[in-house]
Design a protein around this motif. Structure first.
Motif, PDB file in Angstrom:
ATOM      1  N   THR A 225      -8.777  -2.147  16.070  1.00 43.08           N
ATOM      2  CA  THR A 225      -8.603  -3.317  15.220  1.00 43.08           C
ATOM      3  C   THR A 225      -8.345  -4.539  16.085  1.00 43.08           C
ATOM      4  O   THR A 225      -7.713  -4.441  17.142  1.00 43.08           O
ATOM      5  N   ARG A 226      -8.838  -5.688  15.628  1.00 43.20           N
ATOM      6  CA  ARG A 226      -8.666  -6.909  16.407  1.00 43.20           C
ATOM      7  C   ARG A 226      -7.303  -7.563  16.170  1.00 43.20           C
ATOM      8  O   ARG A 226      -6.940  -8.491  16.895  1.00 43.20           O
ATOM      9  N   THR A 227      -6.549  -7.139  15.167  1.00 39.97           N
ATOM     10  CA  THR A 227      -5.216  -7.704  14.966  1.00 39.97           C
ATOM     11  C   THR A 227      -4.337  -7.407  16.176  1.00 39.97           C
ATOM     12  O   THR A 227      -4.548  -6.418  16.888  1.00 39.97           O
ATOM     13  N   GLY A 228      -3.336  -8.258  16.396  1.00 38.71           N
ATOM     14  CA  GLY A 228      -2.512  -8.148  17.590  1.00 38.71           C
ATOM     15  C   GLY A 228      -1.440  -7.089  17.539  1.00 38.71           C
ATOM     16  O   GLY A 228      -0.665  -6.946  18.497  1.00 38.71           O
ATOM     17  N   SER A 229      -1.377  -6.331  16.439  1.00 33.76           N
ATOM     18  CA  SER A 229      -0.401  -5.247  16.314  1.00 33.76           C
ATOM     19  C   SER A 229      -0.769  -4.436  15.078  1.00 33.76           C
ATOM     20  O   SER A 229      -1.659  -4.812  14.316  1.00 33.76           O
ATOM     21  N   TRP A 230      -0.076  -3.316  14.902  1.00 32.72           N
ATOM     22  CA  TRP A 230      -0.204  -2.578  13.645  1.00 32.72           C
ATOM     23  C   TRP A 230       0.733  -3.278  12.653  1.00 32.72           C
ATOM     24  O   TRP A 230       1.860  -2.877  12.441  1.00 32.72           O
ATOM     25  N   ALA A 231       0.232  -4.344  12.065  1.00 34.50           N
ATOM     26  CA  ALA A 231       1.091  -5.279  11.340  1.00 34.50           C
ATOM     27  C   ALA A 231       1.429  -4.769   9.946  1.00 34.50           C
ATOM     28  O   ALA A 231       0.536  -4.386   9.182  1.00 34.50           O
ATOM     29  N   PRO A 232       2.713  -4.788   9.583  1.00 37.52           N
ATOM     30  CA  PRO A 232       3.092  -4.354   8.236  1.00 37.52           C
ATOM     31  C   PRO A 232       2.837  -5.440   7.201  1.00 37.52           C
ATOM     32  O   PRO A 232       2.849  -6.639   7.507  1.00 37.52           O
ATOM     33  N   LEU A 233       2.587  -5.019   5.977  1.00 31.20           N
ATOM     34  CA  LEU A 233       2.575  -5.959   4.862  1.00 31.20           C
ATOM     35  C   LEU A 233       3.930  -6.636   4.773  1.00 31.20           C
ATOM     36  O   LEU A 233       4.965  -5.969   4.855  1.00 31.20           O
ATOM     37  N   ASP A 234       3.938  -7.938   4.604  1.00 29.65           N
ATOM     38  CA  ASP A 234       5.199  -8.659   4.487  1.00 29.65           C
ATOM     39  C   ASP A 234       5.561  -8.747   3.010  1.00 29.65           C
ATOM     40  O   ASP A 234       5.257  -9.729   2.332  1.00 29.65           O
ATOM     41  N   TYR A 235       6.197  -7.692   2.520  1.00 30.35           N
ATOM     42  CA  TYR A 235       6.578  -7.624   1.109  1.00 30.35           C
ATOM     43  C   TYR A 235       8.083  -7.743   0.923  1.00 30.35           C
ATOM     44  O   TYR A 235       8.653  -7.207  -0.020  1.00 30.35           O
ATOM     45  N   THR A 236       8.749  -8.460   1.858  1.00 31.55           N
ATOM     46  CA  THR A 236      10.162  -8.732   1.655  1.00 31.55           C
ATOM     47  C   THR A 236      10.315  -9.674   0.460  1.00 31.55           C
ATOM     48  O   THR A 236       9.448 -10.515   0.186  1.00 31.55           O
ATOM     49  N   LYS A 237      11.412  -9.565  -0.248  1.00 34.00           N
ATOM     50  CA  LYS A 237      11.531 -10.210  -1.558  1.00 34.00           C
ATOM     51  C   LYS A 237      11.401 -11.730  -1.497  1.00 34.00           C
ATOM     52  O   LYS A 237      10.728 -12.342  -2.329  1.00 34.00           O
ATOM     53  N   MET A 238      12.015 -12.366  -0.529  1.00 29.31           N
ATOM     54  CA  MET A 238      11.911 -13.818  -0.493  1.00 29.31           C
ATOM     55  C   MET A 238      10.515 -14.280  -0.096  1.00 29.31           C
ATOM     56  O   MET A 238      10.034 -15.311  -0.565  1.00 29.31           O
ATOM     57  N   ASN A 239       9.850 -13.510   0.738  1.00 33.29           N
ATOM     58  CA  ASN A 239       8.479 -13.885   1.084  1.00 33.29           C
ATOM     59  C   ASN A 239       7.521 -13.638  -0.079  1.00 33.29           C
ATOM     60  O   ASN A 239       6.483 -14.291  -0.185  1.00 33.29           O
ATOM     61  N   LEU A 240       7.867 -12.705  -0.956  1.00 32.09           N
ATOM     62  CA  LEU A 240       7.038 -12.477  -2.136  1.00 32.09           C
ATOM     63  C   LEU A 240       7.063 -13.665  -3.096  1.00 32.09           C
ATOM     64  O   LEU A 240       6.275 -13.721  -4.037  1.00 32.09           O
ATOM     65  N   GLU A 241       7.972 -14.601  -2.861  1.00 30.22           N
ATOM     66  CA  GLU A 241       7.942 -15.834  -3.648  1.00 30.22           C
ATOM     67  C   GLU A 241       6.607 -16.570  -3.453  1.00 30.22           C
ATOM     68  O   GLU A 241       6.191 -17.353  -4.308  1.00 30.22           O
ATOM     69  N   LEU A 242       5.922 -16.287  -2.344  1.00 35.11           N
ATOM     70  CA  LEU A 242       4.624 -16.916  -2.102  1.00 35.11           C
ATOM     71  C   LEU A 242       3.509 -16.300  -2.943  1.00 35.11           C
ATOM     72  O   LEU A 242       2.364 -16.757  -2.898  1.00 35.11           O
ATOM     73  N   THR A 243       3.824 -15.250  -3.688  1.00 32.44           N
ATOM     74  CA  THR A 243       2.827 -14.640  -4.572  1.00 32.44           C
ATOM     75  C   THR A 243       3.091 -14.973  -6.040  1.00 32.44           C
ATOM     76  O   THR A 243       2.445 -14.404  -6.926  1.00 32.44           O
ATOM     77  N   THR A 244       4.008 -15.870  -6.305  1.00 31.34           N
ATOM     78  CA  THR A 244       4.381 -16.189  -7.678  1.00 31.34           C
ATOM     79  C   THR A 244       3.471 -17.263  -8.268  1.00 31.34           C
ATOM     80  O   THR A 244       2.840 -18.035  -7.539  1.00 31.34           O
TER      81      THR A 244
END
Length: 442
Positions: A225-244
């Motif tokens: 994969t070209r991503t710079g790491s095995w990156a986790p989904l950022d589903y922390t609660k305050m960051n999920l405010e960006l999906t509201t």
């Protein structure tokens, strides 16, 4: 109007979860005539990735209707009650359904909606200025032509599996997209080495399956994969405010170049891997240490696949570049699984109205706050889009938990009233600058 033409308030094209949810919400609006046309003969959902233990990444409240109409008879809770599983689901204390159960819910809802017309392929849509209606020409599965008139359209044909240019030249028996993975397990079993190209949740779930097969004596496994790491989904609660809905409204109000920048920066919302899946992968890799004689496993991030070909010896060779060092190398495999995502499908049936659609500097349709496409002033009807407005509404556009809110917004626009009450406050965060008036509110 001929006898063979039917007239409707809304014709929705495509029946994935979003237009299915639109039909569900419309089913309780008495004065609204809506039909959904779908080319497939029945409702199915991601069958090629329906692993037995695969879980949803949103909870059961992100169903077709609940987030705007919790009383609705087509909610997930109503489905559980109808299937006599409500009590068991409560005791389970895991509010994330399996994908298999969620598809069963969607099929249950589809069976209760007479507005859905399967085996109907839309061939052309045009605007009839004299009638002030869209003219829809379709063909049924038996070849019978169908003609409809509609005041408004909703386009929800979904996205298509994307194969990048670097892999597109491989023969079909050497490459498959994750969308077809479970349909091609025979090819996986026959291969000596299988390589996943790309990551994200789909790529990681395929890696889990391949590592499990490897432990049982199956093929060697590669994962690039070209991503710079095995990156986790950022589903922390305050960051999920960006999906509201609150953030989506703010995002829509921003200049085009700012929106494009933010979509690139927020990739972990839709290209990351769930922490549970990452932990499962690590556990499988750990277990391999106790099993001698297994075929090898090669994992590399920060690696771009730039070419692919079958060499004279019949091997599939991937030309790769290590992004940190710039060094190039070949990766040899038998079968490639492309975890390379999906792209919007420009609908050919809209060709007759293309000249009426206004586009931004990037050539994309300009999407209004009500999810309708901006059209020439001569057009009195509206064309709404579902999951085709990433550039206008941001990374939450494909999320199931936004579907009910978007559909309620569309139905409110179509009926000209608050048919469904939209969330007034969905985030604790204030996203805008103090005192700024968004353009759509001016």
């Amino acid at each position: 109007m001929s006898d063979t033409t039917t007239a409707h308030d809304v014709v929705a094209i495509g029946c994935g979860p979003f237009n299915l949810g639109l039909a569900a919400l419309a089913s309780t609006v008495d004065d609204l005539d809506l039909v959904v046309l779908e080319e497939r003969p029945e409702f199915t959902w991601h069958r090629g990735m329906m692993f037995g233990d695969a879980s949803m990444q949103v909870n059961f409240l992100a169903d077709l209707v609940t987030l705007v109409a919790p009383w609705h008879p087509l909610s997930f809770l109503a489905y559980l009650h109808d299937r006599d599983r409500l009590y068991a689901f409560t005791v389970r204390e895991n509010f994330f359904p399996s994908r298999r159960e969620y598809e069963d819910y969607l099929r249950w809802a589809a069976a209760k909606l007479p507005s859905l017309r399967f085996s109907h392929r839309v061939e052309e849509v045009d605007w009839n200025a004299d009638e002030e209606r869209f003219a829809v020409r379709a063909v049924r599965g038996d070849g019978t032509p169908v003609r409809l008139r509609a005041r408004h359209l909703v386009i929800g044909i979904g996205t298509a599996p994307h194969l990048p240019d670097a892999l597109a030249g491989l023969p079909g028996d050497r490459v498959l997209h994750t969308a077809d993975y479970l349909y091609r397990t025979g090819d996986v079993d026959r291969a000596e080495r299988v390589t996943v190209v790309g990551s994200g949740q789909s790529g990681a779930e395929v890696a889990v399956d391949l590592l499990t097969r490897n432990l049982d004596g199956g093929p060697a496994v590669g994962w690039l994969t070209r991503t710079g790491s095995w990156a986790p989904l950022d589903y922390t609660k305050m960051n999920l405010e960006l999906t509201t809905p609150a953030y989506m409204r703010y995002f829509h109000s921003l200049p085009e170049d700012v929106r494009d920048r933010l979509v690139g920066e927020q990739w972990q919302f839709y290209k990351g891997i769930s922490t549970d899946t990452l932990e499962e992968i690590h556990e499988l890799l750990y277990r391999r240490q106790l099993e001698p004689g297994l075929r090898d496993v090669e994992l590399r991030f920060g690696t771009a696949v730039e070419s692919a070909a079958v060499d004279a010896g019949g091997r599939t060779v991937l030309g790769c570049r290590h992004l940190d060092t710039g060094e190039t190398f070949d990766h040899v495999t038998d079968l490639v699984v492309a975890a390379t995502g999906y792209r919007a499908r420009p609908p050919a049936f809209l060709t007759p109205v293309e000249k009426l659609i206004r586009r931004d500097a990037g050539g994309r349709p300009v999407v209004r706050a009500d999810h309708s496409v901006e059209l020439d002033e001569s057009v009195t009807g509206r064309i709404f889009v579902a999951n085709a407005e990433l550039h206008a509404y941001g990374v939450s556009t494909p999320n199931l938990d936004i579907g009910a809110v978007r559909n309620a917004t569309i139905l409110n626009a179509v009926t000209g009233r608050e048919t469904y009450r939209l969330p007034r406050r969905s985030a604790f965060t204030s996203f805008d600058a103090p005192g700024r008036t968004p353009p759509h509110a001016r």
